[in-house]
Scaffold this motif. Structure first.
Motif, mmCIF file in Angstrom:
data_model
loop_
_atom_site.group_PDB
_atom_site.id
_atom_site.type_symbol
_atom_site.label_atom_id
_atom_site.label_comp_id
_atom_site.label_asym_id
_atom_site.label_seq_id
_atom_site.Cartn_x
_atom_site.Cartn_y
_atom_site.Cartn_z
ATOM 1 N N PRO A 31 0.835 -1.204 0.000
ATOM 2 C CA PRO A 31 0.000 0.000 0.000
ATOM 3 C C PRO A 31 0.876 1.262 0.000
ATOM 4 O O PRO A 31 2.010 1.247 0.496
ATOM 5 C CB PRO A 31 -0.796 -0.129 1.300
ATOM 6 N N ALA A 32 0.365 2.325 -0.569
ATOM 7 C CA ALA A 32 1.104 3.586 -0.672
ATOM 8 C C ALA A 32 1.549 4.078 0.699
ATOM 9 O O ALA A 32 0.887 3.836 1.708
ATOM 10 C CB ALA A 32 0.236 4.638 -1.347
ATOM 11 N N GLY A 33 2.691 4.759 0.698
ATOM 12 C CA GLY A 33 3.175 5.378 1.922
ATOM 13 C C GLY A 33 4.357 4.685 2.566
ATOM 14 O O GLY A 33 4.856 5.139 3.591
ATOM 15 N N SER A 34 4.842 3.614 1.952
ATOM 16 C CA SER A 34 5.956 2.896 2.580
ATOM 17 C C SER A 34 7.315 3.496 2.242
ATOM 18 O O SER A 34 8.317 3.055 2.783
ATOM 19 C CB SER A 34 5.935 1.420 2.177
ATOM 20 N N GLY A 35 7.384 4.464 1.375
ATOM 21 C CA GLY A 35 8.665 5.049 0.998
ATOM 22 C C GLY A 35 9.403 4.161 0.012
ATOM 23 O O GLY A 35 9.427 4.431 -1.187
ATOM 24 N N THR A 36 9.979 3.095 0.504
ATOM 25 C CA THR A 36 10.719 2.161 -0.354
ATOM 26 C C THR A 36 9.803 1.578 -1.420
ATOM 27 O O THR A 36 10.153 1.529 -2.597
ATOM 28 C CB THR A 36 11.334 1.036 0.497
ATOM 29 N N GLY A 37 8.629 1.142 -1.013
ATOM 30 C CA GLY A 37 7.670 0.586 -1.968
ATOM 31 C C GLY A 37 7.217 1.626 -2.983
ATOM 32 O O GLY A 37 7.033 1.315 -4.162
ATOM 33 N N ASP A 38 7.051 2.848 -2.523
ATOM 34 C CA ASP A 38 6.655 3.937 -3.428
ATOM 35 C C ASP A 38 7.736 4.190 -4.477
ATOM 36 O O ASP A 38 7.438 4.428 -5.648
ATOM 37 C CB ASP A 38 6.383 5.218 -2.646
ATOM 38 N N ASP A 39 9.008 4.144 -4.058
ATOM 39 C CA ASP A 39 10.111 4.331 -5.006
ATOM 40 C C ASP A 39 10.131 3.215 -6.046
ATOM 41 O O ASP A 39 10.349 3.463 -7.231
ATOM 42 C CB ASP A 39 11.453 4.368 -4.270
ATOM 43 N N ARG A 40 9.911 1.981 -5.599
ATOM 44 C CA ARG A 40 9.913 0.857 -6.531
ATOM 45 C C ARG A 40 8.740 0.950 -7.494
ATOM 46 O O ARG A 40 8.880 0.682 -8.690
ATOM 47 C CB ARG A 40 9.902 -0.457 -5.751
ATOM 48 N N GLU A 41 7.589 1.369 -7.006
ATOM 49 C CA GLU A 41 6.442 1.558 -7.898
ATOM 50 C C GLU A 41 6.719 2.671 -8.904
ATOM 51 O O GLU A 41 6.353 2.566 -10.072
ATOM 52 C CB GLU A 41 5.174 1.879 -7.109
ATOM 53 N N ARG A 42 7.392 3.721 -8.460
ATOM 54 C CA ARG A 42 7.730 4.822 -9.364
ATOM 55 C C ARG A 42 8.589 4.315 -10.527
ATOM 56 O O ARG A 42 8.380 4.694 -11.681
ATOM 57 C CB ARG A 42 8.455 5.930 -8.591
ATOM 58 N N GLY A 43 9.541 3.422 -10.246
ATOM 59 C CA GLY A 43 10.370 2.858 -11.309
ATOM 60 C C GLY A 43 9.543 2.076 -12.315
ATOM 61 O O GLY A 43 9.753 2.181 -13.529
ATOM 62 N N TRP A 44 8.591 1.284 -11.816
ATOM 63 C CA TRP A 44 7.680 0.536 -12.701
ATOM 64 C C TRP A 44 6.872 1.500 -13.557
ATOM 65 O O TRP A 44 6.765 1.331 -14.770
ATOM 66 C CB TRP A 44 6.770 -0.359 -11.855
ATOM 67 N N ARG A 45 6.302 2.534 -12.920
ATOM 68 C CA ARG A 45 5.491 3.512 -13.660
ATOM 69 C C ARG A 45 6.311 4.211 -14.750
ATOM 70 O O ARG A 45 5.836 4.406 -15.866
ATOM 71 C CB ARG A 45 4.906 4.563 -12.707
ATOM 72 N N GLU A 46 7.537 4.603 -14.404
ATOM 73 C CA GLU A 46 8.392 5.281 -15.385
ATOM 74 C C GLU A 46 8.627 4.390 -16.607
ATOM 75 O O GLU A 46 8.537 4.855 -17.749
ATOM 76 C CB GLU A 46 9.729 5.659 -14.749
ATOM 77 N N ALA A 47 8.954 3.124 -16.368
ATOM 78 C CA ALA A 47 9.210 2.206 -17.482
ATOM 79 C C ALA A 47 7.950 1.960 -18.299
ATOM 80 O O ALA A 47 8.007 1.903 -19.535
ATOM 81 C CB ALA A 47 9.761 0.882 -16.955
ATOM 82 N N MET A 48 6.826 1.812 -17.634
ATOM 83 C CA MET A 48 5.578 1.563 -18.344
ATOM 84 C C MET A 48 5.153 2.788 -19.150
ATOM 85 O O MET A 48 4.715 2.657 -20.295
ATOM 86 C CB MET A 48 4.479 1.143 -17.362
ATOM 87 N N ARG A 49 5.303 3.970 -18.581
ATOM 88 C CA ARG A 49 4.958 5.193 -19.328
ATOM 89 C C ARG A 49 5.879 5.370 -20.530
ATOM 90 O O ARG A 49 5.435 5.795 -21.599
ATOM 91 C CB ARG A 49 5.026 6.405 -18.406
ATOM 92 N N ALA A 50 7.160 5.049 -20.355
ATOM 93 C CA ALA A 50 8.104 5.141 -21.479
ATOM 94 C C ALA A 50 7.692 4.184 -22.592
ATOM 95 O O ALA A 50 7.966 4.444 -23.767
ATOM 96 C CB ALA A 50 9.522 4.829 -21.001
ATOM 97 N N GLY A 51 7.010 3.098 -22.240
ATOM 98 C CA GLY A 51 6.511 2.147 -23.228
ATOM 99 C C GLY A 51 5.136 2.493 -23.760
ATOM 100 O O GLY A 51 4.552 1.727 -24.523
ATOM 101 N N GLY A 52 4.589 3.633 -23.340
ATOM 102 C CA GLY A 52 3.314 4.102 -23.871
ATOM 103 C C GLY A 52 2.093 3.792 -23.039
ATOM 104 O O GLY A 52 0.967 4.058 -23.480
ATOM 105 N N ALA A 53 2.256 3.250 -21.834
ATOM 106 C CA ALA A 53 1.093 2.931 -20.997
ATOM 107 C C ALA A 53 0.380 4.203 -20.541
ATOM 108 O O ALA A 53 1.024 5.206 -20.214
ATOM 109 C CB ALA A 53 1.523 2.117 -19.780
ATOM 110 N N THR A 54 -0.942 4.133 -20.529
ATOM 111 C CA THR A 54 -1.762 5.255 -20.065
ATOM 112 C C THR A 54 -1.994 5.127 -18.555
ATOM 113 O O THR A 54 -1.749 4.069 -17.967
ATOM 114 C CB THR A 54 -3.122 5.257 -20.771
ATOM 115 N N ASP A 55 -2.500 6.200 -17.953
ATOM 116 C CA ASP A 55 -2.830 6.152 -16.528
ATOM 117 C C ASP A 55 -3.866 5.071 -16.241
ATOM 118 O O ASP A 55 -3.780 4.385 -15.224
ATOM 119 C CB ASP A 55 -3.338 7.515 -16.037
ATOM 120 N N ALA A 56 -4.829 4.896 -17.137
ATOM 121 C CA ALA A 56 -5.854 3.864 -16.946
ATOM 122 C C ALA A 56 -5.234 2.472 -16.979
ATOM 123 O O ALA A 56 -5.586 1.601 -16.173
ATOM 124 C CB ALA A 56 -6.945 3.981 -18.006
ATOM 125 N N GLU A 57 -4.288 2.259 -17.898
ATOM 126 C CA GLU A 57 -3.607 0.955 -17.958
ATOM 127 C C GLU A 57 -2.774 0.716 -16.703
ATOM 128 O O GLU A 57 -2.769 -0.393 -16.156
ATOM 129 C CB GLU A 57 -2.718 0.876 -19.198
#
Length: 173
Positions: A31-57
Motif C-alpha cells: 500500500p502507498a506510503g511505505s517510501g521504499t515501496g513507493d520508489d519501486r512503484e515509481r520505477g515501474w510507472r516510469e518504465a511503463m509510461r516510457a513504453g506508452g502505458a496510459t494512466d488507466a492501464e
C-alpha cells in the motif's frame, strides 16, 4: 522529508520484463506510503509510461497487498482470472513467491515474475530478483557511522543529513 530513493532498479526490472515477456507488466506492491515501496512503484510507472502505458492501464495493472505470501497469492490469483498479463514485477521476493504460486496454480508457470531482495527463496524457485548487494550496504552503513573518522554520535548531524544510495542489480534466472 525523506530523500527520494532509487527507482532505477524497478525500472530496469520492468524494462527487462517488457523486452522478454511483453508489454503488459503488472506491479504487485505494498500500500502507498511505505517510501521504499513507493520508489519501486515509481520505477515501474516510469518504465511503463516510457513504453506508452496510459494512466488507466497503469491503474489496471497495479495490485497492492501487505507483505504476505498468502495475500500476494490471493491477489494474483484473482488478477490472473480477469486480466491478461505478460509479467509481474514485485516490490519484494515474498510477494514474488506468492505471485509465482498463483501463476503456477493458474497454469501460467511460464509467467515472468521478478522480485526484489534476491533471497534464497527466489533463487530456489528460479525467480529473477533485484539484489541489493549486501556488501555495499555494509560499507555504506559503516561510512554513515563514521564521518571523517568520528562517530556520528560525536558530531552534530541533522536527521536525514547523511545517506548512502546503493545501486542494486537485476539477477536474471
Amino acid at each position: 522529508m525523506r530523500p527520494r530513493g532509487d527507482a532505477r532498479p524497478a525500472r530496469a526490472a520492468t524494462e527487462h520484463a517488457r523486452q522478454h515477456a511483453g508489454g503488459r507488466v503488472a506491479f504487485l506492491g505494498w500500500p502507498a506510503g511505505s517510501g521504499t515501496g513507493d520508489d519501486r512503484e515509481r520505477g515501474w510507472r516510469e518504465a511503463m509510461r516510457a513504453g506508452g502505458a496510459t494512466d488507466a492501464e497503469l491503474a489496471a495493472l497495479r495490485l497492492t497487498v501487505p507483505e504476505s505470501v498468502a495475500k500476494a497469492r490471493a491477489a494474483t490469483t484473482a488478477f490472473l482470472k480477469r486480466d491478461g498479463v505478460d509479467a509481474i514485477v514485485c516490490v519484494s521476493d515474498s510477494l514474488a513467491v506468492g505471485a509465482h504460486v498463483a501463476a503456477v496454480g493458474a497454469q501460467r508457470a511460464d509467467l515472468l515474475v521478478i522480485g526484489f531482495d534476491n533471497t534464497p527463496a527466489a533463487e530456489a524457485l528460479g525467480l529473477s530478483s533485484i539484489e541489493q548487494l549486501p556488501e555495499e550496504v555494509a560499507v555504506g552503513t559503516l561510512d554513515l557511522l563514521t564521518v571523517g573518522g568520528s562517530l556520528i554520535g560525536n558530531r552534530a548531524l541533522e536527521a536525514g543529513q547523511a545517506h548512502v544510495l546503493v545501486r542494486p542489480r537485476l539477477v536474471v534466472r
